[in-house]
Design a protein around this motif. Structure first.
Motif, PDB file in Angstrom:
ATOM      1  N   HIS A   9       0.827  -1.206   0.000  1.00 28.29           N
ATOM      2  CA  HIS A   9       0.000   0.000   0.000  1.00 28.29           C
ATOM      3  C   HIS A   9       0.857   1.250   0.000  1.00 28.29           C
ATOM      4  O   HIS A   9       1.867   1.345   0.714  1.00 28.29           O
ATOM      5  N   HIS A  10       0.427   2.228  -0.814  1.00 27.07           N
ATOM      6  CA  HIS A  10       1.015   3.569  -0.749  1.00 27.07           C
ATOM      7  C   HIS A  10      -0.056   4.577  -1.124  1.00 27.07           C
ATOM      8  O   HIS A  10      -0.862   4.333  -2.030  1.00 27.07           O
ATOM      9  N   ASP A  11      -0.070   5.689  -0.443  1.00 24.45           N
ATOM     10  CA  ASP A  11      -1.018   6.759  -0.754  1.00 24.45           C
ATOM     11  C   ASP A  11      -0.340   8.089  -0.452  1.00 24.45           C
ATOM     12  O   ASP A  11       0.251   8.253   0.625  1.00 24.45           O
ATOM     13  N   PRO A  12      -0.403   9.056  -1.379  1.00 22.64           N
ATOM     14  CA  PRO A  12       0.281  10.332  -1.149  1.00 22.64           C
ATOM     15  C   PRO A  12      -0.253  11.114   0.039  1.00 22.64           C
ATOM     16  O   PRO A  12       0.439  11.973   0.587  1.00 22.64           O
ATOM     17  N   ASP A  13      -1.489  10.833   0.452  1.00 20.93           N
ATOM     18  CA  ASP A  13      -2.070  11.509   1.604  1.00 20.93           C
ATOM     19  C   ASP A  13      -1.952  10.700   2.884  1.00 20.93           C
ATOM     20  O   ASP A  13      -2.483  11.095   3.928  1.00 20.93           O
ATOM     21  N   GLY A  14      -1.299   9.545   2.810  1.00 19.41           N
ATOM     22  CA  GLY A  14      -1.058   8.746   3.998  1.00 19.41           C
ATOM     23  C   GLY A  14      -2.283   8.053   4.554  1.00 19.41           C
ATOM     24  O   GLY A  14      -2.328   7.727   5.754  1.00 19.41           O
ATOM     25  N   ILE A  15      -3.294   7.824   3.712  1.00 19.58           N
ATOM     26  CA  ILE A  15      -4.514   7.179   4.178  1.00 19.58           C
ATOM     27  C   ILE A  15      -4.713   5.846   3.450  1.00 19.58           C
ATOM     28  O   ILE A  15      -4.048   5.566   2.454  1.00 19.58           O
ATOM     29  N   VAL A  16      -5.609   5.044   3.984  1.00 15.53           N
ATOM     30  CA  VAL A  16      -6.040   3.830   3.293  1.00 15.53           C
ATOM     31  C   VAL A  16      -7.388   4.168   2.658  1.00 15.53           C
ATOM     32  O   VAL A  16      -8.404   4.294   3.351  1.00 15.53           O
ATOM     33  N   ASP A  17      -7.384   4.372   1.358  1.00 18.22           N
ATOM     34  CA  ASP A  17      -8.575   4.836   0.658  1.00 18.22           C
ATOM     35  C   ASP A  17      -9.707   3.805   0.740  1.00 18.22           C
ATOM     36  O   ASP A  17      -9.447   2.598   0.805  1.00 18.22           O
ATOM     37  N   PRO A  18     -10.966   4.254   0.714  1.00 17.52           N
ATOM     38  CA  PRO A  18     -12.078   3.302   0.751  1.00 17.52           C
ATOM     39  C   PRO A  18     -12.047   2.236  -0.334  1.00 17.52           C
ATOM     40  O   PRO A  18     -12.500   1.108  -0.107  1.00 17.52           O
ATOM     41  N   HIS A  19     -11.481   2.555  -1.520  1.00 18.69           N
ATOM     42  CA  HIS A  19     -11.424   1.499  -2.543  1.00 18.69           C
ATOM     43  C   HIS A  19     -10.422   0.415  -2.141  1.00 18.69           C
ATOM     44  O   HIS A  19     -10.592  -0.754  -2.512  1.00 18.69           O
ATOM     45  N   VAL A  20      -9.407   0.762  -1.357  1.00 15.76           N
ATOM     46  CA  VAL A  20      -8.469  -0.234  -0.839  1.00 15.76           C
ATOM     47  C   VAL A  20      -9.115  -1.035   0.284  1.00 15.76           C
ATOM     48  O   VAL A  20      -8.911  -2.249   0.392  1.00 15.76           O
ATOM     49  N   VAL A  21      -9.904  -0.360   1.116  1.00  8.87           N
ATOM     50  CA  VAL A  21     -10.651  -1.074   2.165  1.00  8.87           C
ATOM     51  C   VAL A  21     -11.543  -2.129   1.524  1.00  8.87           C
ATOM     52  O   VAL A  21     -11.593  -3.286   1.980  1.00  8.87           O
ATOM     53  N   LYS A  22     -12.229  -1.758   0.447  1.00  7.68           N
ATOM     54  CA  LYS A  22     -13.097  -2.713  -0.252  1.00  7.68           C
ATOM     55  C   LYS A  22     -12.298  -3.885  -0.804  1.00  7.68           C
ATOM     56  O   LYS A  22     -12.718  -5.054  -0.705  1.00  7.68           O
ATOM     57  N   ALA A  23     -11.135  -3.590  -1.383  1.00  5.64           N
ATOM     58  CA  ALA A  23     -10.293  -4.659  -1.920  1.00  5.64           C
ATOM     59  C   ALA A  23      -9.886  -5.625  -0.817  1.00  5.64           C
ATOM     60  O   ALA A  23      -9.942  -6.848  -0.996  1.00  5.64           O
ATOM     61  N   LEU A  24      -9.491  -5.096   0.327  1.00  2.64           N
ATOM     62  CA  LEU A  24      -9.066  -5.955   1.432  1.00  2.64           C
ATOM     63  C   LEU A  24     -10.220  -6.803   1.952  1.00  2.64           C
ATOM     64  O   LEU A  24     -10.032  -7.970   2.315  1.00  2.64           O
ATOM     65  N   GLU A  25     -11.401  -6.236   1.986  1.00  2.00           N
ATOM     66  CA  GLU A  25     -12.564  -7.019   2.412  1.00  2.00           C
ATOM     67  C   GLU A  25     -12.793  -8.200   1.474  1.00  2.00           C
ATOM     68  O   GLU A  25     -13.163  -9.297   1.914  1.00  2.00           O
ATOM     69  N   ARG A  26     -12.569  -7.978   0.192  1.00  2.00           N
ATOM     70  CA  ARG A  26     -12.752  -9.074  -0.761  1.00  2.00           C
ATOM     71  C   ARG A  26     -11.601 -10.076  -0.697  1.00  2.00           C
ATOM     72  O   ARG A  26     -11.819 -11.283  -0.819  1.00  2.00           O
ATOM     73  N   TYR A  27     -10.382  -9.611  -0.502  1.00  2.00           N
ATOM     74  CA  TYR A  27      -9.258 -10.541  -0.374  1.00  2.00           C
ATOM     75  C   TYR A  27      -9.384 -11.388   0.894  1.00  2.00           C
ATOM     76  O   TYR A  27      -8.895 -12.514   0.937  1.00  2.00           O
ATOM     77  N   ARG A  28     -10.056 -10.842   1.907  1.00  2.00           N
ATOM     78  CA  ARG A  28     -10.241 -11.602   3.137  1.00  2.00           C
ATOM     79  C   ARG A  28     -10.924 -12.946   2.864  1.00  2.00           C
ATOM     80  O   ARG A  28     -10.623 -13.955   3.508  1.00  2.00           O
ATOM     81  N   GLY A  29     -11.802 -12.960   1.896  1.00  2.00           N
ATOM     82  CA  GLY A  29     -12.536 -14.175   1.588  1.00  2.00           C
ATOM     83  C   GLY A  29     -11.703 -15.280   0.985  1.00  2.00           C
ATOM     84  O   GLY A  29     -12.142 -16.442   0.967  1.00  2.00           O
TER      85      GLY A  29
END
Length: 294
Positions: A9-29
């Motif tokens: 993960h990398h983000d210029p604003d230092g956050i975990v963007d909601p689209h990354v949160v969604k990706a992680l939720e799907r990878y969890r499965g």
């Protein structure tokens, strides 16, 4: 099959963007262990509590390969990079939107079932030093290594040799290409979309993106599409979606190297997102934020 997933993960604003949160939720499965290695965020958002098993914060050096190296080391307590106890390790990053659909079917796709190293896109790079044979390039935004490769000395040597390089071009030359050519030497490499098996880009691939109102952009697209070697993830997004690759490169909508019509690209994204139960507004919000930064 026991599987670990490592997201760089990398983000210029230092956050975990909601689209990354969604990706992680799907990878969890599809993950028995889910690891996030970030060069930007110092902690995970509360929305990921209970989703991510391991979070590592590191300095912004070494690009994604440095993060995957750190993740592999965390899975390998004996100091190697062989992830004992796992049959497969999946390495991904946040340079794409998606998975736009449930990733579970990807894990058993017959096109990659017999491969030791596999991913979404196997493209072809120009030959080195003026040679005649294109070089296979498993695009590194999604690749997975299975047990035989994880236990191989070539895999160990490759990750031992991963150090911080100064430029992205150097990372591509040494590590992205090296992944297929050195780490997986003697093993089978496969992609859901294999440019070596696909027909050349043609009129049907670019016609919807051409316009007499934008003659220069259209001419440049036609010229680039005629080249025998290209990046299918940025030139042929509709082909990839049709091939069952549920991702879209962020750069395609932000930089658009080939000059595709953004409206056509977004229409394809919207259709794939609707079919896969993905909220396309996540893409719009992320693009608005990073575009506002300049």
């Amino acid at each position: 099959m026991r599987r670990a997933v490592i997201l760089a993960h990398h983000d210029p604003d230092g956050i975990v963007d909601p689209h990354v949160v969604k990706a992680l939720e799907r990878y969890r499965g599809v993950a028995d262990r889910l690891v996030v290695v970030s060069t930007a965020a110092r902690r995970l958002p509360g929305a990921l509590a209970g989703t991510v098993d391991t979070f590592l914060a590191r300095d912004n050096t070494g690009y994604d390969f440095g993060s995957w190296r750190a993740g592999l080391a965390a899975l390998s307590p004996r100091g190697a990079f062989d992830a004992p106890g796992y049959d497969e390790v999946l390495c991904v990053n946040d340079s794409v939107y998606g998975p736009l659909a449930d990733p579970a079917p990807l894990m058993n796709d017959p096109r990659t079932a017999g491969a030791d190293l596999w991913g979404m896109v196997l493209s072809r790079q120009p030959p080195r030093g003026g040679g005649r044979t294109p070089r296979p390039h498993l695009q590194s935004w999604f690749f997975a290594a299975r047990r035989a490769l994880l236990a191989a000395p070539s895999w160990q040597r490759f990750w031992e040799g991963v150090t911080a390089l100064d430029t992205k071009a150097a990372v591509v030359a040494r590590y992205e290409l090296g992944l297929s050519e050195r780490a997986a030497a003697g093993f089978r490499v496969a992609g859901l979309y294999d440019a070596g098996l696909a027909p050349p880009a043609g009129w049907a691939d670019v016609a919807a993106h051409l316009s007499p109102r934008r003659p220069l952009r259209s001419w440049r697209l036609l010229r680039k599409a005629r080249r025998p070697l290209h990046n299918p993830a940025e030139l042929l997004p509709a082909r990839l979606l049709a091939a069952g690759v549920p991702y879209l490169k962020v750069a395609l909508l932000r930089v658009n190297h080939y000059g595709l019509d953004p409206r056509v690209v977004r229409a394809g994204l919207a259709a794939a997102a609707a079919a896969g139960g993905y909220d396309a507004a996540l893409v719009d919000a992320h693009l608005a934020r990073i575009t506002a930064r300049g």
